[in-house]
Design a protein around this motif. Structure first.
Motif, PDB file in Angstrom:
ATOM      1  N   ILE A 229       0.824  -1.208   0.000  1.00 52.37           N
ATOM      2  CA  ILE A 229       0.000   0.000   0.000  1.00 52.37           C
ATOM      3  C   ILE A 229       0.859   1.258   0.000  1.00 52.37           C
ATOM      4  O   ILE A 229       0.500   2.282  -0.592  1.00 52.37           O
ATOM      5  CB  ILE A 229      -0.928  -0.003   1.234  1.00 52.37           C
TER       6      ILE A 229
ATOM      7  N   ALA B 137       2.061   5.447  -2.587  1.00 56.25           N
ATOM      8  CA  ALA B 137       1.905   6.713  -1.860  1.00 56.25           C
ATOM      9  C   ALA B 137       3.264   7.375  -1.649  1.00 56.25           C
ATOM     10  O   ALA B 137       3.408   8.591  -1.812  1.00 56.25           O
ATOM     11  CB  ALA B 137       1.222   6.451  -0.514  1.00 56.25           C
TER      12      ALA B 137
ATOM     13  N   PHE C 175      -0.833  11.848   8.069  1.00 53.67           N
ATOM     14  CA  PHE C 175      -0.430  10.460   8.290  1.00 53.67           C
ATOM     15  C   PHE C 175       0.395  10.339   9.563  1.00 53.67           C
ATOM     16  O   PHE C 175       0.191   9.444  10.387  1.00 53.67           O
ATOM     17  CB  PHE C 175       0.406   9.948   7.105  1.00 53.67           C
TER      18      PHE C 175
ATOM     19  N   LEU D  15      -1.621  10.506  12.755  1.00 51.70           N
ATOM     20  CA  LEU D  15      -2.375   9.290  13.036  1.00 51.70           C
ATOM     21  C   LEU D  15      -1.449   8.200  13.562  1.00 51.70           C
ATOM     22  O   LEU D  15      -1.828   7.368  14.374  1.00 51.70           O
ATOM     23  CB  LEU D  15      -3.100   8.816  11.779  1.00 51.70           C
ATOM     24  N   GLN D  16      -0.192   8.240  13.103  1.00 51.82           N
ATOM     25  CA  GLN D  16       0.786   7.276  13.601  1.00 51.82           C
ATOM     26  C   GLN D  16       0.998   7.455  15.105  1.00 51.82           C
ATOM     27  O   GLN D  16       1.324   6.509  15.812  1.00 51.82           O
ATOM     28  CB  GLN D  16       2.105   7.468  12.843  1.00 51.82           C
TER      29      GLN D  16
ATOM     30  N   VAL E 218      -5.005  -6.015   9.874  1.00 46.25           N
ATOM     31  CA  VAL E 218      -5.536  -4.767   9.327  1.00 46.25           C
ATOM     32  C   VAL E 218      -5.330  -3.610  10.308  1.00 46.25           C
ATOM     33  O   VAL E 218      -4.932  -2.515   9.915  1.00 46.25           O
ATOM     34  CB  VAL E 218      -7.027  -4.938   8.963  1.00 46.25           C
ATOM     35  N   VAL E 219      -5.578  -3.858  11.589  1.00 43.41           N
ATOM     36  CA  VAL E 219      -5.454  -2.787  12.579  1.00 43.41           C
ATOM     37  C   VAL E 219      -4.029  -2.219  12.602  1.00 43.41           C
ATOM     38  O   VAL E 219      -3.833  -1.003  12.687  1.00 43.41           O
ATOM     39  CB  VAL E 219      -5.853  -3.309  13.976  1.00 43.41           C
TER      40      VAL E 219
ATOM     41  N   LEU F  75      -2.105  -1.775  10.274  1.00 42.24           N
ATOM     42  CA  LEU F  75      -1.836  -0.899   9.132  1.00 42.24           C
ATOM     43  C   LEU F  75      -1.936   0.571   9.541  1.00 42.24           C
ATOM     44  O   LEU F  75      -1.253   1.424   8.995  1.00 42.24           O
ATOM     45  CB  LEU F  75      -2.819  -1.179   7.991  1.00 42.24           C
ATOM     46  N   LEU F  76      -2.799   0.858  10.522  1.00 49.92           N
ATOM     47  CA  LEU F  76      -2.983   2.242  10.965  1.00 49.92           C
ATOM     48  C   LEU F  76      -1.646   2.863  11.372  1.00 49.92           C
ATOM     49  O   LEU F  76      -1.389   4.029  11.095  1.00 49.92           O
ATOM     50  CB  LEU F  76      -3.965   2.265  12.137  1.00 49.92           C
TER      51      LEU F  76
ATOM     52  N   VAL G  70       1.480   1.927   7.957  1.00 45.43           N
ATOM     53  CA  VAL G  70       1.483   2.612   6.656  1.00 45.43           C
ATOM     54  C   VAL G  70       2.088   4.018   6.763  1.00 45.43           C
ATOM     55  O   VAL G  70       2.982   4.362   5.987  1.00 45.43           O
ATOM     56  CB  VAL G  70       0.065   2.621   6.034  1.00 45.43           C
ATOM     57  N   PRO G  71       1.667   4.843   7.744  1.00 44.08           N
ATOM     58  CA  PRO G  71       2.326   6.160   7.861  1.00 44.08           C
ATOM     59  C   PRO G  71       3.826   6.025   8.105  1.00 44.08           C
ATOM     60  O   PRO G  71       4.621   6.774   7.528  1.00 44.08           O
ATOM     61  CB  PRO G  71       1.641   6.789   9.083  1.00 44.08           C
TER      62      PRO G  71
ATOM     63  N   ILE H  42       5.557   5.143   4.830  1.00 44.39           N
ATOM     64  CA  ILE H  42       5.597   6.270   3.894  1.00 44.39           C
ATOM     65  C   ILE H  42       6.700   7.246   4.293  1.00 44.39           C
ATOM     66  O   ILE H  42       7.491   7.686   3.463  1.00 44.39           O
ATOM     67  CB  ILE H  42       4.222   6.979   3.838  1.00 44.39           C
TER      68      ILE H  42
END
Lengths: 279, 303
Positions: free
Chosen positions: A91, A95, A114, A117-118, A147-148, A150-151, A154-155, A158
């Motif tokens: 993912i 980005a 992002f 949220l991290q 999935v959780v 990923l919160l 992902v940031p 990136i």
């Protein structure tokens, strides 16, 4: 030899010894932990503590593999860490490329969005996640944890990988595009291979994070998806704490992480600072 | 970032924002959807009265009453947990910065084996925190490793499990784990300092101490701020090590805000107040970080 030189030499010898002492002090608690995994219960509680010269035993390792079925929790941890890491990378790469190579409105705003949220603490949303998992019938499943995570992952990915892409000269891609390659082809053939090391390092660091994660995993899993770090609850029994098996589990659970971390130590400073500081 | 930007070809009819937006969409959807979904639930839970373990449909709407209770009720222990959190934050970050900076200065010399030292310093940071907490619990036990060293030096053993010292045991564990964080980052910073100002200072007859105070410290200040901000975020949300070592006790002596959230939600089984405390923690972390980042950028700008 002049006196000043001698003093300088002695001084630098002293600093060398001091350095070794400092590093040994940071390493010692870990080494003592590993050695305790091979001690009998009696030796673990000896006072003064036994540092060397004890007869090593493998009984605790036998215990956790046969009685506690530690492999089952290692398998859960591996499934969750590997899947969440791969999904994160998949993912995050597009980005990352977008942040590194394009100019658009509110770019830094979105990037900081992002990052903020991290920063959300796992413990502050884990009970909300507990109710969400219940409402979706996903309590105690691998997929929910995957999935959780990923919160946070992902940031992180990136921010980490953006620096790696920006470190690759854009002219390389441009010349490939002049030669008729599409932008995607230029990325795939030029930039992607060059950032492979950075991707691997990011993946390993995310793996370590998920492998070690406690707060979220502890409250969202019970048996089916229970991970290694949360097995500590098993060592606290009514008859006291089972220290030997605990040390054995800690030794086995930290081994892959220590090896991985040493493999990517070159990237470690970027890793600790979200790519803000280069090592 | 003009140097790293490929200009759009004007002949294309696609709007220039389309490609970058499409590339971000998957990450954006996943992260912001997860965050929004959690936020809606968290806010909702923070405005109801609900016993943990009961189904959500038994929840009773109370509006902002939970926040009101946390902040203004005379029986609230929220402020006490904030005080514990503040002690824990200062007790960890100040020594970690000072010791870390000193060791970074020590390591900032040409010597063999530097990469081995770096490798050794990484290890405490990557160990499973829950296992670190367990091991710490044994090391700080009455006849544990720490008391052995202290007794050899001073002849006294301390009761680290008691209310007056438990928090400091957790602080010491964190110092062991995370001083290397300061060492490694500040060392990287020291190694990129420019040489010229130091040569100029030496020509002007400045002592090494003067050079340190007037050159090294100001040059390193933005990096010091960055490391402090990153660590602050982590210490404020730290749960695992304290939970495993002491679970918030004895009494409330190790109940930092994350532990307060856990105890309110799971021990007192009050989901509403626990969620309100969670919202407070998020607000505290985000606002402190924003303020400190602004402050750092101002310092960097003036430097």
């Amino acid at each position: 030899m002049k006196l000043g030189n001698l003093r300088a030499l002695l001084g630098s010898r002293f600093l060398d010894l001091l350095t070794i002492g400092v590093v040994a002090a940071f390493l010692f608690p870990y080494l003592f932990m590993v050695s305790s995994a091979f001690k009998t219960r009696l030796d673990t509680f000896a006072y003064p503590p036994i540092f060397w010269g004890f007869t090593p035993t493998l009984e605790h390792f036998e215990n956790i593999f046969s009685d506690m079925n530690i492999l089952y929790y290692m398998k859960n941890s591996t499934i969750i860490a590997v899947c969440s890491t791969l999904l994160t990378i998949l993912i995050s790469i597009p980005a990352t490329y977008s942040f590194a190579r394009f100019r658009f409105h509110y770019k830094e705003g979105v990037a900081y969005g992002f990052l903020f949220l991290q920063m959300v603490p796992g413990i502050s949303i884990v009970f909300a996640l507990f109710f969400i998992a219940g409402s979706l019938n996903l309590s105690d499943t691998h997929i929910f944890l995957i999935v959780v995570y990923l919160l946070w992952n992902v940031p992180y990915a990136i921010w980490m990988m953006r620096g790696f892409v920006e470190g690759i000269p854009v002219e390389l891609e441009e010349s490939a595009m002049v030669d008729g390659a599409s932008r995607f082809k230029a990325f795939r053939l030029i930039t992607l291979p060059l950032m492979a090391g950075g991707i691997a390092a990011t993946a390993i660091l995310i793996f370590i994070g998920v492998w070690n994660e406690f707060s979220v995993a502890f409250f969202l899993t019970s048996t089916e998806a229970r991970t290694m770090p949360t097995t500590i609850a098993f060592f606290m029994t009514h008859s006291g704490i089972k220290w030997g098996p605990m040390f054995a589990t800690a030794t086995i659970g930290t081994l892959p992480v220590v090896i991985f971390a040493l493999l990517v130590r070159r990237y470690f400073i970027s890793a600790l600072t979200f790519g803000a500081v280069k090592g | 970032m003009a140097a790293t930007t490929i200009d759009q070809k004007p002949s294309r009819r696609r709007p220039p924002w389309l490609a970058p937006a499409l590339l971000i969409v998957p990450a954006f959807l996943v992260v912001f959807a997860l965050a929004a979904y959690s936020a809606v639930w968290l806010l909702q839970l923070s405005m109801v009265k609900l016993t943990f373990g009961d189904p959500f449909r038994t929840a009773e709407w109370v509006g902002l009453e939970n926040y009101n209770w946390l902040l203004f009720n005379e029986f609230t222990t929220f402020w006490a947990s904030l005080r514990v959190t503040a002690v824990y934050v200062l007790g960890t970050l100040v020594p970690e910065l000072v010791i870390g900076f000193l060791i970074a200065l020590l390591l900032n010399r040409k010597m063999r084996g530097n990469s081995i030292f770096t490798a050794a310093l990484i290890i405490p940071m990557v160990l499973m925190p829950s296992m670190v907490g367990m091991v710490g619990r044994l090391y700080f036990s009455p006849y544990g490793l720490i008391n052995y060293f202290i007794e050899s030096l001073t002849g006294i053993r301390h009761n680290w499990y008691g209310a007056d010292l438990a928090l400091w045991a957790a602080v010491l564990v964190d110092i062991w784990e995370w001083t290397p964080f300061f060492i490694l980052i500040l060392l990287a910073g020291l190694q990129t300092l420019p040489i010229e100002p130091y040569e100029a200072a030496r020509v002007d007859g400045a002592s090494r101490l003067q050079a340190f105070v007037h050159l090294t410290l100001p040059l390193m200040l933005p990096l010091i701020m960055t490391t402090l901000i990153l660590r602050l975020m982590d210490v404020l949300r730290l749960f695992d090590v304290i939970f495993v070592m002491f679970g918030g006790g004895p009494g409330t002596s190790t109940t930092t805000l994350p532990l307060y959230i856990y105890r309110t939600t799971l021990i007192q089984r009050d989901v509403g107040r626990g969620s309100a405390a969670s919202v407070m923690l998020i607000i505290i972390i985000v606002s402190l970080t924003v303020i400190l980042i602004k402050l750092r950028d101002r310092i960097r700008y003036e430097a």
